[in-house]
Design a protein around this motif. Structure first.
Motif, mmCIF file in Angstrom:
data_model
loop_
_atom_site.group_PDB
_atom_site.id
_atom_site.type_symbol
_atom_site.label_atom_id
_atom_site.label_comp_id
_atom_site.label_asym_id
_atom_site.label_seq_id
_atom_site.Cartn_x
_atom_site.Cartn_y
_atom_site.Cartn_z
ATOM 1 N N LEU A 42 0.839 -1.213 0.000
ATOM 2 C CA LEU A 42 0.000 0.000 0.000
ATOM 3 C C LEU A 42 0.867 1.253 0.000
ATOM 4 O O LEU A 42 0.542 2.242 -0.649
ATOM 5 C CB LEU A 42 -0.934 0.021 1.212
ATOM 6 C CG LEU A 42 -2.115 -0.940 1.176
ATOM 7 C CD1 LEU A 42 -2.870 -0.891 2.498
ATOM 8 C CD2 LEU A 42 -3.042 -0.617 0.021
ATOM 9 N N ALA A 43 1.967 1.215 0.730
ATOM 10 C CA ALA A 43 2.854 2.372 0.804
ATOM 11 C C ALA A 43 3.456 2.705 -0.567
ATOM 12 O O ALA A 43 3.632 3.879 -0.902
ATOM 13 C CB ALA A 43 3.959 2.125 1.827
ATOM 14 N N ARG A 44 3.760 1.675 -1.346
ATOM 15 C CA ARG A 44 4.346 1.892 -2.675
ATOM 16 C C ARG A 44 3.308 2.184 -3.758
ATOM 17 O O ARG A 44 3.656 2.679 -4.831
ATOM 18 C CB ARG A 44 5.161 0.663 -3.092
ATOM 19 C CG ARG A 44 6.439 0.472 -2.317
ATOM 20 C CD ARG A 44 7.292 -0.626 -2.925
ATOM 21 N NE ARG A 44 6.591 -1.908 -3.028
ATOM 22 C CZ ARG A 44 6.648 -2.884 -2.135
ATOM 23 N NH1 ARG A 44 7.372 -2.730 -1.048
ATOM 24 N NH2 ARG A 44 6.003 -4.008 -2.317
ATOM 25 N N ALA A 45 2.053 1.876 -3.494
ATOM 26 C CA ALA A 45 0.998 2.039 -4.507
ATOM 27 C C ALA A 45 0.685 3.515 -4.744
ATOM 28 O O ALA A 45 0.875 4.353 -3.862
ATOM 29 C CB ALA A 45 -0.269 1.319 -4.053
ATOM 30 N N ASP A 46 0.185 3.801 -5.952
ATOM 31 C CA ASP A 46 -0.259 5.176 -6.219
ATOM 32 C C ASP A 46 -1.714 5.335 -5.758
ATOM 33 O O ASP A 46 -2.362 4.371 -5.340
ATOM 34 C CB ASP A 46 -0.078 5.545 -7.694
ATOM 35 C CG ASP A 46 -0.892 4.698 -8.655
ATOM 36 O OD1 ASP A 46 -2.034 4.314 -8.338
ATOM 37 O OD2 ASP A 46 -0.374 4.432 -9.768
ATOM 38 N N ALA A 47 -2.217 6.545 -5.817
ATOM 39 C CA ALA A 47 -3.554 6.850 -5.303
ATOM 40 C C ALA A 47 -4.641 6.032 -5.997
ATOM 41 O O ALA A 47 -5.575 5.549 -5.347
ATOM 42 C CB ALA A 47 -3.844 8.341 -5.441
ATOM 43 N N ALA A 48 -4.532 5.851 -7.300
ATOM 44 C CA ALA A 48 -5.540 5.073 -8.038
ATOM 45 C C ALA A 48 -5.531 3.615 -7.596
ATOM 46 O O ALA A 48 -6.595 2.997 -7.443
ATOM 47 C CB ALA A 48 -5.299 5.187 -9.537
ATOM 48 N N TRP A 64 -6.976 -5.472 -2.561
ATOM 49 C CA TRP A 64 -6.589 -4.482 -3.561
ATOM 50 C C TRP A 64 -6.091 -5.250 -4.775
ATOM 51 O O TRP A 64 -4.939 -5.723 -4.790
ATOM 52 C CB TRP A 64 -5.490 -3.564 -3.023
ATOM 53 C CG TRP A 64 -5.953 -2.551 -2.049
ATOM 54 C CD1 TRP A 64 -6.328 -1.264 -2.325
ATOM 55 C CD2 TRP A 64 -6.082 -2.705 -0.631
ATOM 56 N NE1 TRP A 64 -6.688 -0.621 -1.170
ATOM 57 C CE2 TRP A 64 -6.555 -1.493 -0.105
ATOM 58 C CE3 TRP A 64 -5.863 -3.766 0.253
ATOM 59 C CZ2 TRP A 64 -6.795 -1.298 1.247
ATOM 60 C CZ3 TRP A 64 -6.116 -3.576 1.587
ATOM 61 C CH2 TRP A 64 -6.568 -2.356 2.076
ATOM 62 N N PRO A 65 -6.916 -5.439 -5.816
ATOM 63 C CA PRO A 65 -6.538 -6.297 -6.938
ATOM 64 C C PRO A 65 -5.327 -5.805 -7.728
ATOM 65 O O PRO A 65 -4.530 -6.629 -8.200
ATOM 66 C CB PRO A 65 -7.793 -6.337 -7.813
ATOM 67 C CG PRO A 65 -8.633 -5.200 -7.392
ATOM 68 C CD PRO A 65 -8.266 -4.896 -5.966
ATOM 69 N N GLN A 66 -5.151 -4.508 -7.876
ATOM 70 C CA GLN A 66 -4.042 -4.007 -8.688
ATOM 71 C C GLN A 66 -2.673 -4.265 -8.057
ATOM 72 O O GLN A 66 -1.665 -4.322 -8.765
ATOM 73 C CB GLN A 66 -4.207 -2.514 -8.954
ATOM 74 C CG GLN A 66 -5.377 -2.181 -9.850
ATOM 75 C CD GLN A 66 -5.388 -0.713 -10.212
ATOM 76 O OE1 GLN A 66 -4.353 -0.130 -10.518
ATOM 77 N NE2 GLN A 66 -6.560 -0.105 -10.175
ATOM 78 N N ILE A 67 -2.642 -4.398 -6.736
ATOM 79 C CA ILE A 67 -1.357 -4.616 -6.066
ATOM 80 C C ILE A 67 -1.309 -5.970 -5.350
ATOM 81 O O ILE A 67 -0.345 -6.270 -4.660
ATOM 82 C CB ILE A 67 -1.020 -3.465 -5.092
ATOM 83 C CG1 ILE A 67 -2.092 -3.325 -4.011
ATOM 84 C CG2 ILE A 67 -0.825 -2.171 -5.851
ATOM 85 C CD1 ILE A 67 -1.748 -2.358 -2.904
ATOM 86 N N ASP A 68 -2.370 -6.778 -5.503
ATOM 87 C CA ASP A 68 -2.468 -8.108 -4.902
ATOM 88 C C ASP A 68 -2.206 -8.069 -3.396
ATOM 89 O O ASP A 68 -1.417 -8.858 -2.864
ATOM 90 C CB ASP A 68 -1.530 -9.086 -5.599
ATOM 91 C CG ASP A 68 -1.860 -10.534 -5.251
ATOM 92 O OD1 ASP A 68 -3.050 -10.815 -4.979
ATOM 93 O OD2 ASP A 68 -0.938 -11.366 -5.226
#
Length: 84
Positions: A42-48, A64-68
């Motif tokens: 989550l920390a590395r993920a972007d806002a979207a 969170w499917p985009q970041i598994d």
């Protein structure tokens, strides 16, 4: 004298994540908050990517499917994350 019973419902109502905090509101009104830094994906993920979450595990988890990434309410209540 009446006693009001508190109805406990630990299922996920809403989730908000930013650069600093993960905040999960449960259906019974409780809010769980933790530093985003505790969850590296989550920390590395972007806002979207952070905004693209879904309820999992019959309401007791978040995915969170985009970041598994998967977190459980139980794990969050214990102070960790725990896979859903």
């Amino acid at each position: 004298m009446s006693i009001s019973a508190v109805k406990i419902d630990p299922r996920v109502e809403s989730v908000a994540v930013d650069d600093r905090r993960l905040e999960v509101v449960l259906r019974d009104g409780r809010t769980i908050s933790a530093p985003t830094a505790w969850f590296p994906r989550l920390a590395r993920a972007d806002a979207a990517q952070r905004a693209d979450w879904e309820v999992s595990a019959a309401g007791l988890g978040i995915h969170w499917p985009q970041i598994d990434e998967d977190l459980s309410v139980e794990g969050l209540l214990r102070g960790g994350g725990g896979a859903a």
